[in-house]
Motif scaffolding. Structure first.
Motif, PDB file in Angstrom:
ATOM      1  N   ARG A 179      -6.066  -3.764   4.548  1.00 12.24           N
ATOM      2  CA  ARG A 179      -5.041  -3.479   3.559  1.00 12.24           C
ATOM      3  C   ARG A 179      -6.843  -3.061   3.808  1.00 12.24           C
ATOM      4  N   GLY A 180      -6.545  -1.245   3.496  1.00 11.16           N
ATOM      5  CA  GLY A 180      -7.397   0.186   3.444  1.00 11.16           C
ATOM      6  C   GLY A 180      -7.846   0.203   4.505  1.00 11.16           C
ATOM      7  N   GLU A 205      -2.846   3.832   1.639  1.00  9.09           N
ATOM      8  CA  GLU A 205      -1.550   3.657   0.964  1.00  9.09           C
ATOM      9  C   GLU A 205      -0.618   3.110   1.595  1.00  9.09           C
ATOM     10  N   ASP A 206      -0.315   2.467   3.037  1.00  7.72           N
ATOM     11  CA  ASP A 206       0.960   2.168   3.354  1.00  7.72           C
ATOM     12  C   ASP A 206       1.546   3.602   4.617  1.00  7.72           C
ATOM     13  N   ILE A 224      -4.615   8.690  -0.261  1.00  6.18           N
ATOM     14  CA  ILE A 224      -4.469   9.166  -1.629  1.00  6.18           C
ATOM     15  C   ILE A 224      -5.539   9.759  -2.145  1.00  6.18           C
ATOM     16  N   GLN A 260      -8.755  10.075  -5.068  1.00  8.09           N
ATOM     17  CA  GLN A 260      -9.109   9.116  -5.601  1.00  8.09           C
ATOM     18  C   GLN A 260     -10.262   9.053  -6.368  1.00  8.09           C
TER      19      GLN A 260
END
Length: 392
Positions: A11-12, A172-173, A177, A179
């Motif tokens: 993840r990430g 993400e996938d 993104i 932020q």
């Protein structure tokens, strides 16, 4: 033998497994970028030799000047459920490279902060070479246990003085993104602990231990790697808790530089490393920097080659007014920073993939774990039970 097909699950910026063949190919690719010079018999100790700039410094020293010596890192072996860490596989391949080059380079897998590790490494140096010419200190750790008092110190990534909000890049996938991340203010204790982990105390202990054993050769030099960076990342990095630790590292160089010891810090440029990718804002900044510079972004292996050229006297020192080696001038050039700032201010979620080189950055993060490496067949099984290099 334990062959498996390894996929990049995580993840990430964090992956559960690393790819042995990909990690090995990364080492070979780095070595292939280094032009060989006539080697002198130099002995080096690299603390933090398995990743980032420490890995690059090890490979550059081996491939360019044929150094002998010791690399120290702290990596996890493969288990029944998980592969070894990427640094484990990179170290195994670096050892193979050293052997092919006819060099005697040993690797110690242990906590660099521990006195027992220092004793083990110093015993090895005394037995094999009776001293070293260079010590490169490149440790990036989240915590440190001080063997002198048993206390555990935890580093913090926080601002100093006032809270800060920064743009930051996430995925993400595989999609970028943009932020906004809030950075809390560090307490005095958090700053002090970060200095204990990332400052100069352990570097000084290594030099003092070597000196106490009479293992510093005439003309000995030591370099600790540091970073200054842009005003864009300043509140979270150079003016933050990490920056306080880096300032301590630079002050330590001044106290070590005596009695025949040449001690300096080397200010390296921005790069995609496992340590830097965890810091808010850094991923976005490096993505923008690559978008602006393209191939003009100097990689860790290029910078490490330049560092060795200066350490060996092949090229003159490039020092600033504070006596620091500057390998980051390309990054902080006024026109480069102006272009990056313009892109930073223009970045939105709608255009992030255009104004920043996000695809390049994501691929570089995956390469840290041995993925997205050309010439590697990721559909084929690969051996995961790779042994730590044995000593010759």
């Amino acid at each position: 033998m334990s062959e498996r097909v390894i996929k990049p699950l995580g993840r990430g910026f964090l992956f559960l497994d690393s790819h042995p063949a990909g990690c090995a190919q990364v080492v070979r690719d780095l070595a292939g970028q280094v032009e060989r010079r006539t080697p002198e018999r130099r002995v080096a100790l690299v603390i933090g030799s398995s990743s980032g700039y420490g890995l690059a410094a090890t490979i550059a020293g081996l491939a360019r000047y044929g150094i002998d010596g010791v690399g120290v890192s702290f990596e996890k072996a493969p288990t029944a459920r998980r592969t070894a860490t990427a640094g484990w596989y990179r170290t195994a391949e670096t050892a193979a490279l050293a052997s092919e080059l006819g060099r005697e380079f040993h690797f110690v897998n242990a906590d660099a902060f521990a006195d027992t590790t220092k004793t083990e490494v110093l015993d090895l140096i005394a037995e094999r070479w009776s001293g070293i010419d260079h010590l490169i200190y490149s440790v990036a750790a989240p915590r440190r246990v001080d063997p002198r008092n048993g206390e555990t110190y935890q580093s913090a990534i926080k601002a100093i003085g006032a809270p800060h909000t920064t743009k930051s890049l996430a995925f993400e996938d595989g999609q970028p993104i943009l932020q906004e991340v809030g950075i809390e203010v560090a307490t005095d204790d958090e700053i002090a602990q970060t200095i204990k982990v990332m400052g100069g105390e352990d570097w000084a202990r290594w030099v003092e231990a070597l000196s106490g054993r009479g293992l510093l050769k005439p003309g000995f030099s030591t370099v600790a790697l540091t970073y200054i960076g842009s005003e864009l990342t300043g509140p979270i990095y150079r003016q933050g808790s990490i920056g306080a630790a880096k300032a301590d590292l630079e002050q330590t160089a001044l106290t070590l530089g005596k009695d025949g010891v040449q001690a300096m810090t080397s200010v390296n440029g921005a790069a995609v490393t496992q340590a830097s990718s965890a810091i808010p804002g850094i991923g976005l900044y490096v993505s923008l920097l690559h978008k602006v510079l393209g191939d003009g972004l100097q990689t860790p292996i290029q910078q490490s080659t330049a560092l060795w050229d200066q350490l060996t006297g092949d090229t003159p020192w490039d020092l600033d007014e504070e006596g620091r080696i500057r390998l980051d001038r390309w990054e902080l050039a006024e026109e480069v920073q102006a272009a990056v700032r313009a892109q930073w201010e223009a970045a939105t979620q709608g255009n992030i993939a255009d104004v920043a080189d996000t695809a390049w950055f994501f691929a570089e993060v995956r390469r840290l774990y041995g993925f997205d490496v050309p010439e590697v067949d990721y559909e084929a099984p690969t051996e995961v039970d790779v042994s730590w290099p044995t000593r010759a």
